[in-house]
Motif scaffolding. Structure first.
Motif, PDB file in Angstrom:
ATOM      1  N   VAL A  71      20.948 -27.910 -36.272  1.00 36.71           N
ATOM      2  CA  VAL A  71      19.983 -28.854 -36.844  1.00 36.71           C
ATOM      3  C   VAL A  71      20.202 -30.246 -36.266  1.00 36.71           C
ATOM      4  N   LEU A  72      21.466 -30.660 -36.164  1.00 33.75           N
ATOM      5  CA  LEU A  72      21.737 -31.972 -35.576  1.00 33.75           C
ATOM      6  C   LEU A  72      21.285 -32.041 -34.124  1.00 33.75           C
ATOM      7  N   ARG A  73      21.635 -31.048 -33.335  1.00 31.94           N
ATOM      8  CA  ARG A  73      21.351 -31.099 -31.902  1.00 31.94           C
ATOM      9  C   ARG A  73      19.868 -30.897 -31.579  1.00 31.94           C
ATOM     10  N   TYR A  74      19.194 -29.976 -32.261  1.00 35.18           N
ATOM     11  CA  TYR A  74      17.844 -29.627 -31.850  1.00 35.18           C
ATOM     12  C   TYR A  74      16.752 -30.112 -32.788  1.00 35.18           C
ATOM     13  N   TRP A  75      17.053 -30.356 -34.044  1.00 32.07           N
ATOM     14  CA  TRP A  75      16.050 -30.903 -34.959  1.00 32.07           C
ATOM     15  C   TRP A  75      16.138 -32.422 -34.974  1.00 32.07           C
ATOM     16  N   GLU A  76      17.361 -32.943 -35.121  1.00 32.82           N
ATOM     17  CA  GLU A  76      17.567 -34.384 -35.179  1.00 32.82           C
ATOM     18  C   GLU A  76      17.650 -35.011 -33.794  1.00 32.82           C
ATOM     19  N   ASP A  77      17.834 -34.198 -32.762  1.00 33.72           N
ATOM     20  CA  ASP A  77      17.963 -34.664 -31.380  1.00 33.72           C
ATOM     21  C   ASP A  77      19.123 -35.649 -31.236  1.00 33.72           C
ATOM     22  N   VAL A  78      20.271 -35.262 -31.797  1.00 34.54           N
ATOM     23  CA  VAL A  78      21.468 -36.086 -31.772  1.00 34.54           C
ATOM     24  C   VAL A  78      22.333 -35.637 -30.592  1.00 34.54           C
ATOM     25  N   SER A  79      22.950 -36.585 -29.915  1.00 38.30           N
ATOM     26  CA  SER A  79      23.791 -36.259 -28.768  1.00 38.30           C
ATOM     27  C   SER A  79      25.034 -35.483 -29.202  1.00 38.30           C
ATOM     28  N   VAL A  80      25.707 -34.899 -28.226  1.00 31.69           N
ATOM     29  CA  VAL A  80      26.929 -34.141 -28.492  1.00 31.69           C
ATOM     30  C   VAL A  80      27.987 -35.054 -29.117  1.00 31.69           C
ATOM     31  N   GLU A  81      28.130 -36.252 -28.564  1.00 31.47           N
ATOM     32  CA  GLU A  81      29.137 -37.184 -29.055  1.00 31.47           C
ATOM     33  C   GLU A  81      28.841 -37.626 -30.487  1.00 31.47           C
ATOM     34  N   GLU A  82      27.577 -37.926 -30.776  1.00 28.23           N
ATOM     35  CA  GLU A  82      27.208 -38.334 -32.130  1.00 28.23           C
ATOM     36  C   GLU A  82      27.394 -37.175 -33.119  1.00 28.23           C
ATOM     37  N   THR A  83      27.048 -35.964 -32.675  1.00 27.41           N
ATOM     38  CA  THR A  83      27.247 -34.790 -33.520  1.00 27.41           C
ATOM     39  C   THR A  83      28.727 -34.609 -33.825  1.00 27.41           C
ATOM     40  N   ALA A  84      29.560 -34.786 -32.817  1.00 27.95           N
ATOM     41  CA  ALA A  84      31.011 -34.670 -33.016  1.00 27.95           C
ATOM     42  C   ALA A  84      31.507 -35.710 -34.014  1.00 27.95           C
ATOM     43  N   GLU A  85      30.980 -36.917 -33.925  1.00 25.75           N
ATOM     44  CA  GLU A  85      31.391 -37.967 -34.857  1.00 25.75           C
ATOM     45  C   GLU A  85      30.947 -37.640 -36.288  1.00 25.75           C
ATOM     46  N   ILE A  86      29.714 -37.164 -36.439  1.00 27.33           N
ATOM     47  CA  ILE A  86      29.192 -36.841 -37.773  1.00 27.33           C
ATOM     48  C   ILE A  86      29.986 -35.708 -38.405  1.00 27.33           C
ATOM     49  N   LEU A  87      30.273 -34.677 -37.618  1.00 28.99           N
ATOM     50  CA  LEU A  87      30.980 -33.509 -38.149  1.00 28.99           C
ATOM     51  C   LEU A  87      32.500 -33.633 -38.065  1.00 28.99           C
ATOM     52  N   ARG A  88      32.953 -34.771 -37.533  1.00 29.28           N
ATOM     53  CA  ARG A  88      34.380 -35.060 -37.431  1.00 29.28           C
ATOM     54  C   ARG A  88      35.141 -33.979 -36.669  1.00 29.28           C
ATOM     55  N   CYS A  89      34.658 -33.730 -35.449  1.00 30.00           N
ATOM     56  CA  CYS A  89      35.333 -32.793 -34.553  1.00 30.00           C
ATOM     57  C   CYS A  89      35.155 -33.323 -33.135  1.00 30.00           C
ATOM     58  N   GLY A  90      35.664 -32.628 -32.164  1.00 32.28           N
ATOM     59  CA  GLY A  90      35.572 -33.073 -30.786  1.00 32.28           C
ATOM     60  C   GLY A  90      34.281 -32.627 -30.116  1.00 32.28           C
ATOM     61  N   PRO A  91      33.868 -33.336 -29.054  1.00 31.60           N
ATOM     62  CA  PRO A  91      32.658 -32.950 -28.313  1.00 31.60           C
ATOM     63  C   PRO A  91      32.736 -31.530 -27.743  1.00 31.60           C
ATOM     64  N   GLY A  92      33.916 -31.110 -27.319  1.00 29.65           N
ATOM     65  CA  GLY A  92      34.081 -29.751 -26.809  1.00 29.65           C
ATOM     66  C   GLY A  92      33.813 -28.711 -27.890  1.00 29.65           C
ATOM     67  N   ALA A  93      34.259 -29.007 -29.102  1.00 29.38           N
ATOM     68  CA  ALA A  93      34.001 -28.099 -30.221  1.00 29.38           C
ATOM     69  C   ALA A  93      32.510 -28.018 -30.535  1.00 29.38           C
ATOM     70  N   VAL A  94      31.810 -29.144 -30.398  1.00 30.34           N
ATOM     71  CA  VAL A  94      30.361 -29.147 -30.635  1.00 30.34           C
ATOM     72  C   VAL A  94      29.661 -28.296 -29.585  1.00 30.34           C
ATOM     73  N   ARG A  95      30.038 -28.458 -28.322  1.00 26.33           N
ATOM     74  CA  ARG A  95      29.410 -27.664 -27.250  1.00 26.33           C
ATOM     75  C   ARG A  95      29.660 -26.167 -27.457  1.00 26.33           C
ATOM     76  N   THR A  96      30.902 -25.815 -27.780  1.00 27.40           N
ATOM     77  CA  THR A  96      31.245 -24.412 -27.998  1.00 27.40           C
ATOM     78  C   THR A  96      30.484 -23.844 -29.190  1.00 27.40           C
ATOM     79  N   ARG A  97      30.482 -24.590 -30.294  1.00 25.33           N
ATOM     80  CA  ARG A  97      29.793 -24.113 -31.496  1.00 25.33           C
ATOM     81  C   ARG A  97      28.295 -23.997 -31.256  1.00 25.33           C
ATOM     82  N   THR A  98      27.712 -24.942 -30.527  1.00 29.90           N
ATOM     83  CA  THR A  98      26.283 -24.891 -30.218  1.00 29.90           C
ATOM     84  C   THR A  98      25.957 -23.639 -29.416  1.00 29.90           C
ATOM     85  N   SER A  99      26.751 -23.385 -28.389  1.00 31.29           N
ATOM     86  CA  SER A  99      26.530 -22.215 -27.547  1.00 31.29           C
ATOM     87  C   SER A  99      26.633 -20.924 -28.353  1.00 31.29           C
ATOM     88  N   ARG A 100      27.661 -20.806 -29.159  1.00 32.22           N
ATOM     89  CA  ARG A 100      27.853 -19.593 -29.963  1.00 32.22           C
ATOM     90  C   ARG A 100      26.779 -19.449 -31.041  1.00 32.22           C
TER      91      ARG A 100
END
Length: 178
Positions: free
Chosen positions: A130-159
């Motif tokens: 929802v953050l990445r594709y509905w809200e159009d939030v960047s990977v870095e901003e998503t990582a900050e909101i969810l309090r995790c690393g950008p790599g974790a956001v990329r991996t979770r998005t892909s999965r």
């Protein structure tokens, strides 16, 4: 108007809450897989936490100033959703089908299908999508909101996208072509 006046007044908060509540509600509906009651609860909790923060003098949290109240509210919403999902281990269960609603015939089936598929994903996967594709939030901003690393956001998005495609199967192209 001075920054302190804008950040501290109840009228300004009411204006903020009125302007952001629709957007927060739409995001919450996507996160909850169409559970409008839970979405309303999440928005209510988000706005109440924002009000508490709004009333604090200077908007200082741990020495940093909040420059983007709308983004801060989105972060609260996503963290509230994830926290709610953790607490709700043996509580109520959502119904299997979304109730009938009036709306445009052309996209209602697609919308229901997507909401059901989103609802079947784990909460953190849903939040990332929802953050990445509905809200159009960047990977870095998503990582900050969810309090995790950008790599974790990329991996979770892909999965999460792989899971979503598996849930939708071959039905999505038929619904989109209508």
């Amino acid at each position: 108007m001075a920054a302190k006046e804008v950040q501290g007044g109840d009228a300004e908060y009411a204006e903020f809450a009125t302007s952001r509540s629709g957007h927060l509600y739409r995001s919450a509906c996507l996160l909850t897989g169409g559970d409008t009651h839970l979405a309303e609860d999440l928005v209510q909790e988000t706005l109440s936490r924002m009000y508490t923060a709004w009333r604090r003098p200077g908007w200082l949290f741990g020495g940093r100033t909040i420059e983007n109240p709308a983004g801060y509210a989105q972060g609260i919403l996503y963290r509230q959703f994830i926290s709610h999902r953790r607490r709700r281990s043996a509580g109520e269960r959502p119904i299997a089908q979304v109730p009938d609603r009036a709306g445009p015939e052309s996209d209602s089936t697609l919308r229901v299908t997507l909401l059901e598929a989103l609802g079947a994903l784990p909460p953190r996967d849903r939040a990332v999508l929802v953050l990445r594709y509905w809200e159009d939030v960047s990977v870095e901003e998503t990582a900050e909101i969810l309090r995790c690393g950008p790599g974790a956001v990329r991996t979770r998005t892909s999965r999460a996208l792989v899971r979503l495609r598996a849930l939708l199967g071959d039905s999505l192209p038929d619904l989109v072509q209508r």
